[in-house]
Design a protein around this motif. Structure first.
Motif, PDB file in Angstrom:
ATOM      1  N   HIS A 231     -74.987 -55.693  -7.898  1.00 52.91           N
ATOM      2  CA  HIS A 231     -75.233 -56.420  -9.231  1.00 52.91           C
ATOM      3  C   HIS A 231     -73.716 -56.602  -9.801  1.00 52.91           C
ATOM      4  O   HIS A 231     -73.985 -57.005 -10.752  1.00 52.91           O
ATOM      5  CB  HIS A 231     -76.146 -55.774 -10.010  1.00 52.91           C
ATOM      6  CG  HIS A 231     -77.633 -55.722  -9.391  1.00 52.91           C
ATOM      7  ND1 HIS A 231     -78.192 -56.912  -9.334  1.00 52.91           N
ATOM      8  CD2 HIS A 231     -78.358 -54.843  -8.704  1.00 52.91           C
ATOM      9  CE1 HIS A 231     -79.649 -56.644  -8.716  1.00 52.91           C
ATOM     10  NE2 HIS A 231     -79.792 -55.378  -8.246  1.00 52.91           N
ATOM     11  N   LYS A 233     -70.846 -58.308 -10.865  1.00 49.01           N
ATOM     12  CA  LYS A 233     -70.509 -59.627 -10.962  1.00 49.01           C
ATOM     13  C   LYS A 233     -69.029 -60.337 -10.909  1.00 49.01           C
ATOM     14  O   LYS A 233     -68.086 -59.573 -11.106  1.00 49.01           O
ATOM     15  CB  LYS A 233     -70.737 -60.146 -12.423  1.00 49.01           C
ATOM     16  CG  LYS A 233     -72.158 -59.978 -13.046  1.00 49.01           C
ATOM     17  CD  LYS A 233     -72.681 -60.294 -14.445  1.00 49.01           C
ATOM     18  CE  LYS A 233     -72.051 -58.844 -15.095  1.00 49.01           C
ATOM     19  NZ  LYS A 233     -72.281 -58.977 -16.663  1.00 49.01           N
ATOM     20  N   PHE A 366     -81.551 -71.050 -11.146  1.00 47.68           N
ATOM     21  CA  PHE A 366     -80.959 -69.683 -11.341  1.00 47.68           C
ATOM     22  C   PHE A 366     -82.482 -68.813 -11.843  1.00 47.68           C
ATOM     23  O   PHE A 366     -82.787 -67.648 -11.014  1.00 47.68           O
ATOM     24  CB  PHE A 366     -80.152 -69.270 -12.379  1.00 47.68           C
ATOM     25  CG  PHE A 366     -78.783 -69.763 -12.175  1.00 47.68           C
ATOM     26  CD1 PHE A 366     -78.376 -70.121 -10.925  1.00 47.68           C
ATOM     27  CD2 PHE A 366     -77.905 -70.134 -13.178  1.00 47.68           C
ATOM     28  CE1 PHE A 366     -77.210 -70.443 -10.448  1.00 47.68           C
ATOM     29  CE2 PHE A 366     -76.709 -70.562 -12.986  1.00 47.68           C
ATOM     30  CZ  PHE A 366     -76.118 -70.977 -11.775  1.00 47.68           C
ATOM     31  N   MET A 371     -82.220 -65.207  -9.950  1.00 45.04           N
ATOM     32  CA  MET A 371     -80.709 -64.758 -10.019  1.00 45.04           C
ATOM     33  C   MET A 371     -80.535 -64.421 -11.290  1.00 45.04           C
ATOM     34  O   MET A 371     -79.901 -65.121 -12.021  1.00 45.04           O
ATOM     35  CB  MET A 371     -79.929 -66.177  -9.490  1.00 45.04           C
ATOM     36  CG  MET A 371     -80.137 -66.576  -8.259  1.00 45.04           C
ATOM     37  SD  MET A 371     -79.331 -68.189  -7.523  1.00 45.04           S
ATOM     38  CE  MET A 371     -77.372 -67.419  -7.526  1.00 45.04           C
ATOM     39  N   ARG A 372     -80.840 -63.110 -11.627  1.00 50.72           N
ATOM     40  CA  ARG A 372     -80.716 -62.662 -13.100  1.00 50.72           C
ATOM     41  C   ARG A 372     -79.186 -62.136 -13.232  1.00 50.72           C
ATOM     42  O   ARG A 372     -78.508 -62.130 -14.477  1.00 50.72           O
ATOM     43  CB  ARG A 372     -81.400 -61.441 -12.951  1.00 50.72           C
ATOM     44  CG  ARG A 372     -82.825 -61.638 -12.919  1.00 50.72           C
ATOM     45  CD  ARG A 372     -83.695 -60.341 -13.167  1.00 50.72           C
ATOM     46  NE  ARG A 372     -85.163 -60.541 -12.893  1.00 50.72           N
ATOM     47  CZ  ARG A 372     -85.903 -60.495 -11.980  1.00 50.72           C
ATOM     48  NH1 ARG A 372     -85.035 -60.421 -10.815  1.00 50.72           N
ATOM     49  NH2 ARG A 372     -87.034 -60.897 -11.677  1.00 50.72           N
ATOM     50  N   ASP A 373     -78.323 -62.265 -12.429  1.00 52.45           N
ATOM     51  CA  ASP A 373     -76.919 -61.602 -12.628  1.00 52.45           C
ATOM     52  C   ASP A 373     -75.808 -63.188 -12.650  1.00 52.45           C
ATOM     53  O   ASP A 373     -74.753 -63.078 -12.893  1.00 52.45           O
ATOM     54  CB  ASP A 373     -76.108 -60.922 -11.483  1.00 52.45           C
ATOM     55  CG  ASP A 373     -77.075 -59.523 -11.332  1.00 52.45           C
ATOM     56  OD1 ASP A 373     -77.469 -58.917 -12.268  1.00 52.45           O
ATOM     57  OD2 ASP A 373     -77.179 -59.009 -10.095  1.00 52.45           O
ATOM     58  N   THR A 374     -76.593 -64.326 -12.532  1.00 51.93           N
ATOM     59  CA  THR A 374     -75.772 -65.648 -12.384  1.00 51.93           C
ATOM     60  C   THR A 374     -75.758 -66.439 -13.652  1.00 51.93           C
ATOM     61  O   THR A 374     -77.124 -66.470 -14.239  1.00 51.93           O
ATOM     62  CB  THR A 374     -76.383 -66.293 -11.281  1.00 51.93           C
ATOM     63  OG1 THR A 374     -76.280 -65.366 -10.041  1.00 51.93           O
ATOM     64  CG2 THR A 374     -75.334 -67.615 -10.906  1.00 51.93           C
ATOM     65  N   SER A 420     -71.651 -64.456 -10.300  1.00 53.92           N
ATOM     66  CA  SER A 420     -72.837 -64.122  -9.452  1.00 53.92           C
ATOM     67  C   SER A 420     -72.505 -62.714  -8.987  1.00 53.92           C
ATOM     68  O   SER A 420     -71.462 -62.281  -9.087  1.00 53.92           O
ATOM     69  CB  SER A 420     -73.266 -65.041  -8.559  1.00 53.92           C
ATOM     70  OG  SER A 420     -74.518 -64.778  -8.052  1.00 53.92           O
ATOM     71  N   SER A 421     -73.449 -62.296  -8.321  1.00 54.65           N
ATOM     72  CA  SER A 421     -73.498 -60.899  -7.663  1.00 54.65           C
ATOM     73  C   SER A 421     -73.795 -61.021  -6.361  1.00 54.65           C
ATOM     74  O   SER A 421     -74.322 -62.047  -5.714  1.00 54.65           O
ATOM     75  CB  SER A 421     -74.225 -59.870  -8.433  1.00 54.65           C
ATOM     76  OG  SER A 421     -75.573 -60.286  -8.345  1.00 54.65           O
ATOM     77  N   ASP A 424     -77.586 -61.399  -6.112  1.00 55.73           N
ATOM     78  CA  ASP A 424     -77.821 -63.010  -6.330  1.00 55.73           C
ATOM     79  C   ASP A 424     -77.446 -64.041  -5.350  1.00 55.73           C
ATOM     80  O   ASP A 424     -78.386 -64.938  -4.975  1.00 55.73           O
ATOM     81  CB  ASP A 424     -77.463 -63.357  -7.729  1.00 55.73           C
ATOM     82  CG  ASP A 424     -78.140 -62.932  -9.003  1.00 55.73           C
ATOM     83  OD1 ASP A 424     -79.093 -62.171  -8.724  1.00 55.73           O
ATOM     84  OD2 ASP A 424     -78.007 -63.365  -9.873  1.00 55.73           O
ATOM     85  N   ARG A 427     -79.853 -63.975  -2.675  1.00 52.37           N
ATOM     86  CA  ARG A 427     -81.039 -64.792  -2.708  1.00 52.37           C
ATOM     87  C   ARG A 427     -80.721 -66.411  -2.550  1.00 52.37           C
ATOM     88  O   ARG A 427     -81.848 -67.135  -1.858  1.00 52.37           O
ATOM     89  CB  ARG A 427     -81.570 -64.757  -4.150  1.00 52.37           C
ATOM     90  CG  ARG A 427     -82.229 -63.059  -4.437  1.00 52.37           C
ATOM     91  CD  ARG A 427     -82.691 -63.045  -5.811  1.00 52.37           C
ATOM     92  NE  ARG A 427     -84.043 -63.769  -6.063  1.00 52.37           N
ATOM     93  CZ  ARG A 427     -84.997 -62.966  -5.595  1.00 52.37           C
ATOM     94  NH1 ARG A 427     -85.361 -61.858  -5.096  1.00 52.37           N
ATOM     95  NH2 ARG A 427     -86.194 -63.582  -5.769  1.00 52.37           N
ATOM     96  N   TYR A 428     -79.763 -66.658  -2.766  1.00 55.97           N
ATOM     97  CA  TYR A 428     -79.358 -67.959  -2.784  1.00 55.97           C
ATOM     98  C   TYR A 428     -79.220 -68.725  -1.095  1.00 55.97           C
ATOM     99  O   TYR A 428     -79.751 -69.527  -0.708  1.00 55.97           O
ATOM    100  CB  TYR A 428     -78.035 -68.267  -3.455  1.00 55.97           C
ATOM    101  CG  TYR A 428     -77.328 -69.597  -3.104  1.00 55.97           C
ATOM    102  CD1 TYR A 428     -77.751 -70.824  -3.653  1.00 55.97           C
ATOM    103  CD2 TYR A 428     -76.090 -69.698  -2.620  1.00 55.97           C
ATOM    104  CE1 TYR A 428     -77.053 -72.001  -3.253  1.00 55.97           C
ATOM    105  CE2 TYR A 428     -75.349 -70.981  -2.396  1.00 55.97           C
ATOM    106  CZ  TYR A 428     -75.760 -72.039  -2.775  1.00 55.97           C
ATOM    107  OH  TYR A 428     -75.216 -73.347  -2.569  1.00 55.97           O
TER     108      TYR A 428
END
Length: 651
Positions: A231, A233, A366, A371-374, A420-421, A424, A427-428
């Protein structure tokens, strides 16, 4: 070889003008059996042992020369120049190793001295198979080399020795990413980061729709002990483009746009160069890298801070394409920025452009994708678990660099401003593998509009095409969907192997991290398809080259700058459209501030007798300005491949 400026680039071999261009990429072989591909619209002439390809502009040549046996790469290059242009005289600036591959036993890059005022690109690549050398000479206008980068990649990427059969994984079953195979990739990343002195790397691996590993290697900042996590960034830079086109895909599903709709139908204030070009621009053109707009990054690197999102559209209105729509690959950040802001305005028409885009990305992409870090908030991102950017200083040492430079992307953030991380970005990548489904199985975007972004547009090199914010390549017979991102001290990429159901993410926090990207893909393919072990040697070669380049650059610089040159500078210079350049004294040293670039000043004597002021702070992105005068006023001229930025003293 002594450099002579009188050897003008435009006086290339006259025989080339008589040749007819080919209507499509055309394979062929040299007299010694070296295979090549002649690009569409380029001419080809055989002159003794030299096979010479000429760009349509007639000011750029790429010569492939059968040099035969020679005691070294430099000796082979000297023979090649004698065959191609015996009148040429160039001083060698740098000789550096390159990775072996494509059947070559040895590859050596040779760079030659040029002056900024020449606007020239002159280099050689010496390739050895057994005892015989083949030398590729690039010689001509820098602007055309930039404009025709895809074609030059086609030529260089297609060169292979006689009898060589390229490795292919086509038709082979992919191995699953078992724990031992995952560990092999992690070990490779760790060793590569060590060799390249990259403090931290975030990675993720996906197999059959599931994340099988995500985490990090190394630390968030040099000298620190906080580890990179899944996570942490990073700025992902141009990987933002594919996210922005994903927003357009969702809006297409909602009926708010069509890919072949005129931009002016949706955003009447849009303008690009002339009226005719403006009316010809469709939504897909904003993100296809095919509209003929050259890069214009210095326009915002050198700009004053605080520009609004609407500045993207102001700059586009002042820009004219240099090639026809669909003719060439030319990467332009402003067009991608306009695409994102168009999406924001369609989603939230009553909001300011930047705020509308930020909200649209959060609510349409997001948030639903988890995408919680983005996001795009620099102040929020630069807290807690975030990776600091790093680069090489003027002496080639790895140092932490301020992230203030990267804030330049704020007014144009759809083109590259996302944080982003690894978690994330995984997930993308999962969304791409599932053709529009979130990892939880919920449909975010239709398969048709997600895949529209992958349709082959303009070629970007051998077996590679740009779509809309995404690239598709065929690498050793394997289809790879990808995109990269670069800012000061940050480099990122993701890879999706659709046929294998495998994905990979890599995020780095140092400029040399850019050299990990291609070997990371190569190592992934080696592990998945039992490929030849080449990735490690690729990293070793590039690590040596980075050191050699840093040493060569330092040798040409006077640090601190030449006192006589610095004493002759004005305090402030201003351009009519690109802000100002100012100089001040700090701790007994001269400092420069040019837009978002700030740091100590070095000087360099150029081969044509001119002198350049060079920013000498850490990081790969800097500014070089040629000292001059015009109409009795002192000037500084900053150049990229296709633009001049002239600054005149403020009296």
């Amino acid at each position: 070889m002594k450099f002579m400026l009188a050897l003008a680039l435009l006086s290339l071999p006259a025989a080339l003008a008589a040749q007819a261009p080919v209507p499509s990429d055309t394979p062929g072989k040299t007299a010694s059996g070296i295979s090549y591909t002649q690009p569409r619209d380029w001419t080809m002439t055989v002159k003794g042992s030299a096979t010479i390809f000429a760009a349509p502009e007639a000011n750029l040549n790429i010569a492939v020369v059968d040099a035969g046996e020679a005691e070294s790469a430099q000796a082979a290059a000297a023979k090649a120049w004698a065959a191609y242009r015996p009148d040429a005289a160039r001083t060698v600036r740098l000789v550096s190793p390159a990775a072996r591959g494509d059947g070559w036993d040895e590859r050596v890059g040779i760079a030659y001295e040029t002056s900024p005022n020449e606007r020239a690109t002159v280099s050689a690549l010496a390739l050895r198979k057994d005892k015989g050398w083949t030398v590729v000479i690039t010689d001509g206008a820098e602007s055309t080399a930039n404009k025709r980068s895809a074609a030059t990649s086609v030529i260089q990427g297609s060169l292979r020795p006689a009898g060589y059969a390229p490795e292919t994984f086509a038709g082979k079953a992919a191995h699953r990413l078992t724990p031992d195979r995952i560990q092999a990739i992690r070990d490779f990343v760790a060793e590569s980061a060590k060799q390249l002195e990259v403090p931290g790397v975030g990675i993720a691996l996906i197999d059959q729709g599931k994340v099988v590993w995500e985490g990090g290697v190394g630390v968030r900042e040099i000298g620190g002990n906080e580890p990179v996590t899944a996570h942490t960034k990073f700025m992902v830079a141009s990987n933002t483009k594919g996210m922005a086109t994903l927003l357009l895909s969702v809006l297409a599903d909602e009926g708010k746009l069509r890919w072949d709709q005129k931009v002016t139908d949706l955003y009447p204030a849009f303008r690009l160069g002339s009226d005719a070009v403006t009316q010809s621009t469709l939504v897909r053109h904003l993100v296809c890298a095919c509209t003929g707009l050259p890069r214009k990054d210095y326009a915002f690197i050198l700009a004053d801070a605080g520009a609004p999102a609407s500045d993207t559209f102001r700059q586009l209105a002042e820009t004219q394409p240099t090639s026809k729509f669909g003719e060439l690959f030319q990467y332009n950040n402003l067009m991608a920025s306009a695409a994102g802001y168009l999406g924001g305005s369609l989603a939230y028409p009553k909001m300011e452009l930047g705020a509308a885009f930020d909200k649209a990305m959060q609510t349409r992409i997001f948030g639903p994708l988890g995408m919680r870090d983005t996001g795009f908030d620099n102040a929020a991102a630069e807290k807690g678990d975030w990776a600091r950017p790093h680069g090489l200083d003027v002496d080639g040492r790895m140092v932490e660099i301020p992230n203030t430079f990267n804030h330049l992307i704020v007014p144009h953030r759809p083109a590259g401003g996302a944080w982003s991380s690894a978690a994330d970005m995984a997930r993308y990548a999962q969304l791409e593998l599932s053709k529009g489904l979130t990892p939880e199985g919920k449909r975010l975007v239709s398969e048709a509009n997600l895949l529209e972004r992958r349709k082959h547009g303009v070629p970007i090199g051998e077996n590679g095409w740009y779509g809309m914010g995404l690239m598709e390549r065929v690498v050793s017979g394997v289809t790879v969907v990808t995109h990269g991102g670069t800012l000061q001290g940050y480099h990122s990429s993701f890879f999706v192997l659709p046929d294998a159901g495998i994905g990979a993410v890599i995020l780095t926090n140092a400029d040399p991290g850019a050299s990990m990207i291609a070997p990371y893909l190569r190592r992934l393919l080696e592990v998945v398809y039992d490929g030849k072990p080449e990735a490690a040697q690729d990293v070793a070669a590039v690590a040596a080259r980075i050191k050699a380049q840093a040493q060569a650059r330092r040798a040409k610089l006077t640090v601190p700058g030449d006192p006589a040159v610095l004493a002759g500078l004005a305090t402030t210079y201003r351009s009519q459209i690109d802000g100002k350049i100012s100089f001040s004294d700090r701790g007994g040293a001269k400092w420069m501030k040019a837009g978002f670039i700030e740091g100590p000043v070095a000087t360099r004597k150029n081969a044509d007798g001119t002198v350049s002021i060079v920013s000498a702070g850490g990081g790969a992105i800097g500014v070089e300005a040629v000292v001059g005068s015009k109409d009795g006023a002192r000037t500084l001229t900053v150049r990229d491949s296709q633009h001049d930025y002239v600054y005149t003293e403020v009296r």
